[in-house]
Scaffold this motif. Structure first.
Motif, PDB file in Angstrom:
ATOM      1  N   VAL A  64       0.828  -1.208   0.000  1.00  0.00           N
ATOM      2  CA  VAL A  64       0.000   0.000   0.000  1.00  0.00           C
ATOM      3  C   VAL A  64       0.863   1.259   0.000  1.00  0.00           C
ATOM      4  N   THR A  65       1.887   1.296   0.858  1.00  0.00           N
ATOM      5  CA  THR A  65       2.728   2.497   0.915  1.00  0.00           C
ATOM      6  C   THR A  65       3.531   2.689  -0.366  1.00  0.00           C
ATOM      7  N   ASN A  66       3.928   1.589  -1.003  1.00  0.00           N
ATOM      8  CA  ASN A  66       4.678   1.715  -2.255  1.00  0.00           C
ATOM      9  C   ASN A  66       3.788   2.146  -3.410  1.00  0.00           C
ATOM     10  N   VAL A  67       2.554   1.638  -3.472  1.00  0.00           N
ATOM     11  CA  VAL A  67       1.613   2.082  -4.507  1.00  0.00           C
ATOM     12  C   VAL A  67       1.313   3.562  -4.321  1.00  0.00           C
ATOM     13  N   TRP A  68       1.156   3.983  -3.071  1.00  0.00           N
ATOM     14  CA  TRP A  68       0.968   5.403  -2.779  1.00  0.00           C
ATOM     15  C   TRP A  68       2.159   6.204  -3.310  1.00  0.00           C
ATOM     16  N   GLN A  69       3.354   5.707  -3.088  1.00  0.00           N
ATOM     17  CA  GLN A  69       4.565   6.414  -3.496  1.00  0.00           C
ATOM     18  C   GLN A  69       4.702   6.467  -5.017  1.00  0.00           C
ATOM     19  N   SER A  71       2.390   6.326  -7.250  1.00  0.00           N
ATOM     20  CA  SER A  71       1.269   6.976  -7.933  1.00  0.00           C
ATOM     21  C   SER A  71       1.431   8.478  -8.047  1.00  0.00           C
ATOM     22  N   THR A  72       2.413   9.044  -7.363  1.00  0.00           N
ATOM     23  CA  THR A  72       2.632  10.487  -7.418  1.00  0.00           C
ATOM     24  C   THR A  72       3.943  10.776  -8.162  1.00  0.00           C
ATOM     25  N   GLN A 178       9.551   8.046  -7.279  1.00  0.00           N
ATOM     26  CA  GLN A 178       8.570   7.222  -7.977  1.00  0.00           C
ATOM     27  C   GLN A 178       9.185   5.913  -8.457  1.00  0.00           C
ATOM     28  N   THR A 185       7.302  -1.991  -5.184  1.00  0.00           N
ATOM     29  CA  THR A 185       5.992  -2.626  -5.390  1.00  0.00           C
ATOM     30  C   THR A 185       6.155  -3.966  -6.087  1.00  0.00           C
ATOM     31  N   LEU A 217       1.060   3.408   8.028  1.00  0.00           N
ATOM     32  CA  LEU A 217       0.572   4.656   7.439  1.00  0.00           C
ATOM     33  C   LEU A 217       0.687   5.819   8.413  1.00  0.00           C
ATOM     34  N   GLN A 224       6.525  12.196   6.920  1.00  0.00           N
ATOM     35  CA  GLN A 224       6.386  13.272   5.939  1.00  0.00           C
ATOM     36  C   GLN A 224       6.321  14.633   6.633  1.00  0.00           C
TER      37      GLN A 224
END
Length: 254
Positions: A64-69, A71-72, A178, A185, A217, A224
């Protein structure tokens, strides 16, 4: 709640607290510098849990944290094209390594994890800034991917040598963050496939891993926030020193 109670009963109160604190800390480190969640998590959890159990707990928070990372940043398509060799061989290397070695392959895996942490920490502290020319990416990317996959299969840590390779490509800050998320991921998904093949990723393990998403999370958000208030250079130095100490402990006493 039932899953957490089951985990608590299986490993006891002290290790349950270690697991929660580990994912808070690992998430915070990732929030500050963009990487470190699997490295910190496997290193600390390796002090009290078998590698396969520790790696299983890592799957959901890491994914989840890698997909979040990833995706931006706005560079996903060109990065996918440029890193296709690296990413495909990470997956292949992890799956083959799981069949050949297995993350629960014995005490040597803990020592191997310690060695990987020490090498990565020393590189982060004193390693030169490498540069890979475009003409070498075609063969070096797949080679680094295959090696990273085997290391991932044996230790659950997927930073070496993928991270130094990505840092050597001359990417700007957003592209690098990214690219790291993309690499991690793929590594996490491949690790999940390898663990499933070893019957180490059943419903109970996935439930326990899902519970670790909340502290990861929370730690990432805190990291951050912290990133805006401290020197990244100082934090990285402290991070790598701590990582070297932890890796040395696992290497010699694991």
């Amino acid at each position: 709640m039932h899953t957490f109670i089951g985990l608590y009963q299986d490993i006891g109160p002290a290790l349950s607290l270690l697991v929660l604190v580990t994912f808070l800390l690992a998430g915070a480190v990732k929030g500050v510098i963009g990487l470190g969640l699997p490295t910190i998590a496997m290193g600390l959890l390796g002090l009290g849990l078998p590698p396969a159990q520790a790696a299983a707990l890592l799957i959901v928070p890491s994914t989840v944290t890698n997909v979040w990372q990833l995706s931006t940043g706005g560079h996903l398509r060109p990065l996918l094209r440029r890193l296709s060799g690296l990413l495909s061989m990470i997956f292949v290397g992890t799956c083959l390594g799981s069949l050949w070695l297995g993350i629960d392959s014995g005490p040597w895996a803990v020592h191997g994890l310690g060695a990987a942490l020490v090498v990565y920490a020393l590189y982060g502290l004193i390693g030169p800034q490498l540069r890979v020319t475009p003409r070498h990416e075609r063969w070096l990317g797949p080679l680094c991917g295959l090696t990273t996959g085997v290391v991932t299969a044996a230790t659950g840590v997927f930073v070496m040598p993928a991270v130094p390779y990505l840092q050597s490509l001359g990417l700007n800050r957003d592209e690098l963050v990214q690219a790291l998320g993309l690499s991690f991921t793929v590594s996490t998904l491949a690790l999940a496939v390898g663990l499933a093949g070893q019957d180490a990723l059943g419903g109970q393990a996935l439930g326990a891993s899902l519970l670790m998403l909340a502290p990861a999370l929370l730690g990432m958000i805190a990291g951050q926030w912290l990133r805006q208030r401290i020197s990244p250079v100082l934090f990285k130095r402290c991070f790598f020193i701590g990582l070297a100490v932890l890796g040395a402990h696992l290497l010699f006493n694991g």
